[in-house]
Every structure is written in structure tokens, then in C-alpha cells.
Design an enzyme around this catalytic site. Structure first.
Site, PDB file in Angstrom:
ATOM      1  N   ASP A 141       0.937  -1.162  -0.139  1.00 12.83           N
ATOM      2  CA  ASP A 141      -0.017   0.000   0.017  1.00 12.83           C
ATOM      3  C   ASP A 141       0.897   1.297   0.043  1.00 12.83           C
ATOM      4  O   ASP A 141       2.120   1.220  -0.347  1.00 12.83           O
ATOM      5  CB  ASP A 141      -0.889  -0.022   1.191  1.00 12.83           C
ATOM      6  CG  ASP A 141      -2.230   0.606   1.146  1.00 12.83           C
ATOM      7  OD1 ASP A 141      -2.292   1.762   0.896  1.00 12.83           O
ATOM      8  OD2 ASP A 141      -3.132  -0.120   0.746  1.00 12.83           O
ATOM      9  N   HIS A 200      -3.414   5.924   3.813  1.00 11.33           N
ATOM     10  CA  HIS A 200      -4.354   4.944   3.325  1.00 11.33           C
ATOM     11  C   HIS A 200      -3.818   3.428   3.871  1.00 11.33           C
ATOM     12  O   HIS A 200      -4.694   2.669   4.440  1.00 11.33           O
ATOM     13  CB  HIS A 200      -4.427   4.788   1.756  1.00 11.33           C
ATOM     14  CG  HIS A 200      -5.347   3.682   1.135  1.00 11.33           C
ATOM     15  ND1 HIS A 200      -5.112   2.362   0.930  1.00 11.33           N
ATOM     16  CD2 HIS A 200      -6.580   3.942   0.788  1.00 11.33           C
ATOM     17  CE1 HIS A 200      -5.928   1.765   0.385  1.00 11.33           C
ATOM     18  NE2 HIS A 200      -7.151   2.833  -0.037  1.00 11.33           N
ATOM     19  N   SER A 245     -11.383  -0.854  -0.794  1.00  7.89           N
ATOM     20  CA  SER A 245     -10.210  -0.625  -0.074  1.00  7.89           C
ATOM     21  C   SER A 245     -10.241  -0.974   1.421  1.00  7.89           C
ATOM     22  O   SER A 245      -9.419  -1.598   1.919  1.00  7.89           O
ATOM     23  CB  SER A 245      -9.123   0.688  -0.177  1.00  7.89           C
ATOM     24  OG  SER A 245      -8.729   0.872  -1.492  1.00  7.89           O
TER      25      SER A 245
END
Length: 724
Positions: free
Chosen positions: A128, A168, A459
Site C-alpha cells: 500500500d 491509506h 479498499s
């Protein structure tokens, strides 16, 4: 003069292109090159003959390459080495505890041992944007990782001084393994971070592939990839890399994408046949609706990520706030509605809050779902902010302009609803059903640098499943990826939409139930029945299904005959019995008379029974043709290590008679030039080069890709293309 009509432009979508180029400045940079031959020998050659270049990493498992560091002028010389192969397509990958964790892990069965499994001893890698390993909820479980952007051992999220900061990967990591104020799905799993996406959450195919290789070599049991692109094909390089990693014993879980609710929107690497591809459903939620009882109108509100919950309990006057550019002198005690555009969401919200408004509604200025979040870096926004679609927003505005208008709020408790944004399948070329499973992905609060934040998307759904796999792996440490995936899919809960089950391409096998997967007595290894494309007048297709009895008792299985459909007939296996530990391959045959059925996508469910337990197996086939995209993923950029050539790439799910790429002015829509013309192309990745001297245009264009099929039908696909 060629002109694209505005009707055609309604269908183009914007993709951000990100290419790795060597800047002509003397600063140290990091690159990853793909090579031919033995990369270890090439490493020695570089160290012997290019001492100013540092060899950081050698890749020899998922792909063959070398990671290098050095000054730009020295790195440029690598392009002339005979063993340097052309790079993979530099496709952009972006980053497509709370109520959801207890919703998935708690059960009313008082005899269950659900608390026994916490992921302890299971290694989970997160590919990520990095991870804030200093976060108090993550620090205990964080065990290491690697940075594929800067090529070092520090996979920290991008910091503000390094570019556009990211969060994220930390959010994803918390869903999997937070262990502090919040608890993830697997709060005792060993957490590893692999930073493949840099500033702004962007990175290249080669960084993602290199991250997969590093994670495999580090011995991960499970890898989560909450990232993807828009290429709907099973043979894009990242999808192939995922297949290789699964073959080496690693379970890989991938977000399906956030381009729903349209069909055919799943992107690579979730298109990998061996990955567990995850769509998004809702956890238990209280959904607010605007309601006008006199007009019999009900409008669902979508609170923005990071917003205060919508909690209005009575009628309020609604006023027009424009685009949020002007002051709002009459907003106190009212609900403001603004159109999306020009002013960022957070600035609109602050302006409404400072004017004394009770809430803000933002309506979309284009068709589709409005997804957004609020930036609280300048302080919290203390009013609820929600979005509505363009049509509903215009309906509200029509009433506001007619005079004083009051609107009420009502609420509805929901759960297990498929999120509109969740990308749908199927996959082109092999017609596989994706997603294969769903998990909560709406309104998910998790860890971010400096605290916690609510985000939504597939996600967020994917790490729920990665954590669930960690629990199953702990319970069954000898199970291989095929068994782990099979157990999770076999025991998923098929979700209903009020009229019956959601379609297979909406939900796959259904919502994950990790405890049921741990306790399962049956594993169906390939329960997604993809019968492919029917091209003949009469055709039969067969899918083989492997079933294993993992219980301690003898089990008898049988299929229920599906409801009769005109033009469709089934040949199903007879009843069969499996002793404990036995496996059996059975064949399911579908026969179709194509002219007796509508053209296009057909899908449904077949039921397998074992005593009192039923398993719903989704099936899918294409009758003659369907509305799948005929071209995807156009890229155009300077060739790596070259200042004189451009390279282009595009993905075709099927062979074509011709492909033409034309450039248009994005404002006037006037034709500029034909960039590429190709004849008799094969299916898959199409690539080539163009001399820079032949490209005189510069700037941003709309690229129209015209595909003429072998049946002489013509299709068009548009995207934004930048030439520098």
C-alpha cells in the site's frame, strides 16, 4: 474536420498517468529495472563496471529485475546495457475496530470458540502507501517491511515534506491488525508494511510487482492489496504476478475497485483468477433520508467520509448556498445545499458552519455517485455534511427556488447492502465472476497517522477479508491458499436485495463469515461457475468443481435442479457420498440454444446440499455478445531511458481488425491528429513505440480509441492523455 460529439464524451473517464522518468538533475534517485537472464550475474556486472550505482535489491521470484540507486546522469546509462529489458506497463495504481469487526466476528452461538483465534503467529503483509508503525494501535504488531519507492527498510507513510502525504496503508493496516483503543479483525497477527505507492498514493506496476516479490520472500502468509487500476483483463502483468505468488503458497486478497455500480468495472490485479477479490457491503448502519411527505419523495443521504454523523431530528428550512464562494448571511438554523465544483468540500462545510448552518448537503454536478471526504487539518467541522446525486440535488434546488422550503430527515437501519461504489464483474476474456466475496467497506473507522478516520471503499473491505484469512490460517495452519480461499468462499452468506439474491457479479459467494469458515465441514474449491462465451447456435460448456469433506463424518451431497429457463438446460452430477477427508471432482454441464435467449450476460445460482446445509453456487455465461469494454488502459509516455521515443500500451480483451487512436482538443473537441493505427491485432497487451520527432503536439488531449472487431462492428473508448 473530425469532431467528437458531446454525447460520446459522456462516457469518458479520467485516468491519472504516472511514469518513471530520469530527471536531468544531479540528485539521487531510485529505480527498478526488468532484466533478461540471471539478475545476480547482472548485479555483479553493475557493481564491477558502474561503481557509482548502488544495487539495492535483486528480484528473481515473481519477476526478474534489479533495484538501483544513484544520480540521474549515472542511472541513464543503465538503459544502454544489453540485458535491460523494456519495463512493464507503468500503469498507475491508486488507493482504490468499529461496528464492522464485531459484526463479522461475534455470533449468538454461545458454544463457539470465536475468541480463540486472533491471527497470532500469522504474517500479514500490506502492499500500500506504507504504514505509520508508530501509531499506538499498530506498534505492538508491526514487525517490519520495505519501501519500494525509496528502496530502503522504512515503509513509513509519505510525510508532508516528501510530497502529498498519505494515510491509506495505515487505515488498511488497522482494519487487519489494530490492537489498542481499536481492535482489528486479527489483533495479534504479525503486521508487515510494503510501501509500493508514494506521494498522493500513486505508484507503478513494477513497484507493485516488486513489493509482491519482497513480501513472498519475507514469508508472508497473507498479503492485502487495496489498490488497482482500470484494466479489466486477467493477463495484465500485476494479475500474473499475483498468480505466481499464490502458487508459492501466499494467500492474496485484493480490493475489487470503486467504479460501480456498472458492470465490467473490476480492474487488475483483482482480475487475477487465484486472488481473493473483494467487493464492499455495509455493516450495520443507520442511513439518513431527506423526506418530503407531501411530494412522496425520499432521498438517501451519503455522509462524506470524516463528517460528523447526520443527526437532525426535525424539519429545517433548506437554502441555496451556490458553489460555496459567497458568504451565507441567512444560514443560521437552516440546512444549506451547495453544488459540487470549484470550492473544496471542506471549505464549503466550514463556510456553512461559520454561518451557523445546522447541516450541509452537496449535490453532484455530473452523473454518478459523489464520493468525498472532509479535511480536518484546519480543525474539526462540527456540522454534518452529506452528498446526493445530481438528479436529486436539482429536484431539491427546484423547490428551493420556488420559495421557502422545509425538509425533514428520517432514518432506516440497514446492513448487508452492496455498496453502489463497489466495482462489479465479470472479467473480460475468461468471463470469471468477480468479486468473489464481500465485506464491510462503508463508513469504516480505522487508524491513520495521528489518530483515526472514517473512510469507505473496497479498499476497506479487502483488509477485513485479509484479517479473516489470518484467523482461518491460525485455526488451520496446514491449509494451503487454495483451501483457505475455498473455506472462506464456501461459507460466505449470500446477500439479498429485497427481490431475491444480489447478482453473482455484485457479491460473488456473499458476505464473509470467518467463524463459519473456521468451522466448515465442506470446502468447495472452485464454486464460481464461469461457463464462458456461447458463440454457436447450440453449445454446451462444462465446469469441474472439486468438493472436499473436511468433517469427521461421512457426508452425502446432491444438486438441486435449477428452475427451467427457455433455451437453457443442465446436466448435474448424481448424488454422491464422501468419507471424512475425501475429495471428489464433479462436472456441471450447461447447454444453451443461443437464439432462444437474449444476447448478453446471464447469471444465477445453483444449490448444492449436504443434509441440512445448502451452498449457493453462482454461475455466469455470455450469450453471443455483451457490452463489455473493447479497449482499456491506454498509456502514452516517454520510453524509459529514452529522450527520443514515446511508448504506448493498450489492453484489448479480444482480437480486432483495426485499432485507431485519435487526439482531440479537450475544449473545442476538434480533431488534432491520428496518433496510432494498427491492423489485425491480437488480444491482450498491445504496445509499440513512436519517434518523438513525429509527435509535434504538446499538452492534454482527449484520446478516442476506435476498435473495429473481426465482425466489422465499431466501438469507441475515450480517456485523457497527456503529452509532455
Amino acid at each position: 474536420m473530425k469532431v467528437i460529439t458531446k454525447i460520446l464524451l459522456c462516457f469518458f473517464f479520467t485516468t491519472i498517468f504516472f511514469s518513471v522518468h530520469i530527471k536531468a538533475i544531479e540528485e539521487e534517485q531510485s529505480i527498478i529495472i526488468e532484466v533478461e537472464g540471471d539478475p545476480h550475474k547482472h548485479r555483479q556486472y553493475i557493481e564491477d563496471y558502474h561503481p557509482l550505482i548502488e544495487v539495492v535489491q535483486v528480484y528473481d521470484t515473481i519477476f526478474t529485475g534489479i533495484a538501483l540507486k544513484g544520480k540521474a546522469s549515472n542511472l541513464e546509462r543503465m538503459g544502454s546495457l544489453h540485458f535491460v529489458k523494456k519495463s512493464y506497463p507503468v500503469r498507475t495504481y491508486q488507493t482504490n475496530i468499529n461496528r464492522s469487526v464485531p459484526f463479522l466476528t461475534e455470533t449468538d452461538d454461545i458454544d463457539t470458540e470465536q475468541m480463540k483465534f486472533t491471527g497470532k503467529g500469522v504474517k500479514v503483509g500490506v502492499i500500500d502507501t506504507g504504514v505509520d508503525y508508530s501509531h499506538p494501535d499498530l506498534s505492538a504488531n508491526y514487525k517490519g517491511g520495505y519501501d519500494l519507492v525509496d528502496l530502503d527498510d522504512d515503509p513509513m507513510e509519505t510525510l508532508p515534506e516528501q510530497g502529498e502525504p498519505t494515510l491509506h496503508g495505515t487505515h488498511v493496516s488497522g482494519i487487519i491488525a489494530a490492537s489498542g483503543n481499536m481492535k482489528g479483525i486479527a489483533p495479534e497477527a504479525d503486521l508487515y508494511g510494503y510501501r509500493a505507492l508514494g506521494p498522493g498514493g500513486r505508484g507503478t506496476s513494477i513497484q507493485v510487482i516488486a513489493a509482491i516479490e519482497k513480501a513472498v520472500k519475507d514469508g508472508m502468509d497473507v498479503i492485502n492489496m487495496s489498490l488497482g487500476n482500470t484494466v479489466n483483463g486477467p493477463d495484465w502483468p500485476t494479475s500474473i504476478a499475483v498468480n505466481h505468488a499464490v502458487d508459492r503458497g501466499v494467500s492474496i486478497v485484493i480490493a475489487n475497485g470503486n467504479s460501480g455500480p456498472a458492470n465490467w468495472t473490476v480492474g487488475s490485479p483483482a482480475t487475477s483468477p487465484k486472488a481473493v477479490s473483494v467487493g464492499a457491503s455495509t455493516p450495520p448502519m443507520k442511513i439518513p433520508f431527506l423526506e418530503d411527505s407531501f411530494e412522496d419523495k425520499r432521498i438517501e443521504l451519503a455522509p462524506l467520509a470524516g463528517s460528523k454523523p447526520w443527526d437532525l431530528e426535525k424539519e429545517y428550512p433548506l437554502i441555496d448556498g451556490g458553489l460555496g464562494e459567497e458568504e451565507l448571511p441567512n444560514a443560521r438554523g437552516k440546512v444549506v445545499i451547495m453544488e459540487r465544483g470549484i470550492v473544496p468540500f471542506s471549505e464549503k462545510a466550514r463556510k456553512a458552519a461559520e454561518a451557523g448552518a445546522n447541516a450541509l448537503i452537496i449535490y453532484n454536478n455530473e452523473e454518478g455517485i459523489l464520493q468525498g471526504s472532509l479535511d480536518d487539518s484546519q480543525g474539526p467541522i462540527d456540522i454534518p455534511v452529506a452528498a446526493v446525486g445530481k438528479k436529486d440535488g436539482q429536484w431539491l434546488m427546484d423547490h428551493v427556488t420556488e420559495g421557502e422550503y422545509w425538509i425533514d430527515t428520517t432514518y432506516q437501519n440497514i446492513q448487508d447492502k452492496i455498496a453502489d461504489f463497489s466495482s462489479r464483474g465479470p472479467v473480460t476474456t475468461n468471463w470469471n465472476i468477480k468479486p468473489e466475496i464481500v465485506a464491510p467497506g462503508a463508513a469504516i473507522v480505522s487508524t491513520v497517522p495521528g489518530g483515526y478516520r472514517e473512510l469507505q471503499g473496497t479498499s476497506m473491505a479487502s483488509p477485513h477479508v485479509a484479517g479473516g484469512l489470518a484467523l482461518v490460517k491460525q485455526a488451520h495452519p496446514d491449509w494451503k491458499p487454495e483451501q483457505l480461499k475455498g473455506a472462506l468462499l464456501t461459507t460466505a452468506l449470500p446477500l439479498k436485495n429485497g427481490k431475491g439474491l444480489y447478482n453473482p457479479i455484485d457479491q460473488g459467494m456473499g458476505r464473509m463469515q470467518p467463524q463459519a469458515a473456521i468451522d466448515t465441514e465442506t470446502i468447495i474449491y472452485n464454486p464460481m461457475l464461469a461457463f464462458g462465451k456461447i458463440d454457436k447456435l447450440k453449445d454446451s460448456q462444462t465446469v469441474d468443481v472439486k468438493i472436499e469433506n473436511v468433517s469427521k463424518e461421512t457426508k452425502t451431497y446432491h444438486f438441486e435442479l435449477p428452475q427451467n429457463t427457455h433455451g437453457l438446460s443442465w446436466q448435474l452430477p448424481k448424488s454422491f457420498t464422501l468419507e471424512p477427508g475425501d475429495k471428489k471432482n464433479v462436472s456441471i454441464q450447461l447447454s444453451v440454444i443461443s437464439n432462444m435467449m437474449d444476447k448478453g450476460l446471464h447469471q444465477g445460482w445453483i444449490t448444492l446440499k449436504a443434509k441440512d446445509t445448502s451452498y449457493q453456487l453462482p454461475y455466469l455465461f455470455i450469450n453471443r455478445e455483451a457490452d463489455y469494454p473493447k479497449a482499456m488502459g491506454l498509456e502514452f509516455a516517454l520510453k524509459t531511458f529514452s529522450k527520443e521515443e514515446y511508448e504506448y500500451r493498450i489492453y484489448l480483451p479480444e482480437e480486432a481488425k483495426s485499432v485507431t487512436i485519435d487526439l482531440y482538443d479537450p475544449h473545442s473537441l476538434v480533431f488534432q491528429k491520428t496518433l496510432v493505427t494498427l491492423e489485425d491485432t491480437e488480444a491482450g497487451v498491445i504496445e509499440g513505440t513512436l519517434k518523438k520527432r513525429n509527435i509535434t503536439e504538446n499538452g492534454e488531449f482527449i484520446a478516442n480509441v476506435e476498435v473495429k472487431t473481426t465482425e466489422d462492428k465499431t466501438y469507441n473508448y475515450q480517456t485523457v492523455l497527456s503529452i509532455e
